[in-house]
Design a protein around this motif. Sequence first.
Motif, PDB file in Angstrom:
ATOM      1  N   GLY A 159       0.786  -1.225   0.000  1.00 18.70           N
ATOM      2  CA  GLY A 159       0.000   0.000   0.000  1.00 18.70           C
ATOM      3  C   GLY A 159       0.818   1.276   0.000  1.00 18.70           C
ATOM      4  O   GLY A 159       0.302   2.343   0.267  1.00 18.70           O
ATOM      5  N   MET A 160       2.101   1.163  -0.272  1.00 18.69           N
ATOM      6  CA  MET A 160       3.005   2.324  -0.342  1.00 18.69           C
ATOM      7  C   MET A 160       3.005   3.126   0.947  1.00 18.69           C
ATOM      8  O   MET A 160       3.098   4.357   0.940  1.00 18.69           O
ATOM      9  N   ALA A 161       2.899   2.447   2.067  1.00 16.12           N
ATOM     10  CA  ALA A 161       2.896   3.122   3.360  1.00 16.12           C
ATOM     11  C   ALA A 161       4.330   3.454   3.775  1.00 16.12           C
ATOM     12  O   ALA A 161       5.234   2.637   3.640  1.00 16.12           O
ATOM     13  N   GLY A 162       4.508   4.645   4.311  1.00 15.58           N
ATOM     14  CA  GLY A 162       5.827   5.049   4.783  1.00 15.58           C
ATOM     15  C   GLY A 162       6.785   5.374   3.647  1.00 15.58           C
ATOM     16  O   GLY A 162       6.410   5.458   2.486  1.00 15.58           O
ATOM     17  N   ARG A 163       8.034   5.534   4.022  1.00 17.51           N
ATOM     18  CA  ARG A 163       9.070   5.897   3.055  1.00 17.51           C
ATOM     19  C   ARG A 163       9.383   4.721   2.144  1.00 17.51           C
ATOM     20  O   ARG A 163       9.523   3.597   2.596  1.00 17.51           O
ATOM     21  N   PRO A 164       9.513   4.986   0.843  1.00 14.36           N
ATOM     22  CA  PRO A 164       9.904   3.901  -0.064  1.00 14.36           C
ATOM     23  C   PRO A 164      11.296   3.388   0.312  1.00 14.36           C
ATOM     24  O   PRO A 164      12.130   4.155   0.793  1.00 14.36           O
TER      25      PRO A 164
END
Length: 173
Positions: free
Chosen positions: A105-110
Amino acid sequence: MLQALLEPLGREALGRVTLLLNHVLAAEPEATRRLLGHVGRSIGVQWRQWPALLPAPPRAVWCVTPAGLLELDEDLLLVPVGVGEEETLVVTLDGSEMLRWGLAGMAGRPPMDIRGDAAFAAEVAWLAENLRWDLEDDLARVIGDGPARLLGRLGGGLAQTVGAFVQRVRRPA
């Protein structure tokens, strides 16, 4: 031969990625303000652990503009990866880690490594941690709030399903 055929597509894709990055940056005034202190500096992106079945992504180097946005640096795109130290920053992305991050879910820093000027690296790290593309909001401008929310929920559910499937496949029997 295949690489030569795909090169123009890769450059066109980089142009579209640049438009998307600038769209996300422009939506957050703090992001462009932070980049204004680094006008003229460049950010190069390199990949590791890229899936062998996929064509390698093109070299990507962006310069910070006086507007606090990004512009593809056409001169540096022609220099082979690993030759010289033209970029102020080099951001290294891992193909498999990015896939996991996307499925989560693209949560936080990549997941990324940043090398180069410390002050500029801190700003890029802040951008990676705090900026997100509000796809649902952009969709709402085109198709309305209700359908955009529905598509957002469907997309989120699909991402969770695919993520769960990948976890089961990776788990040893």
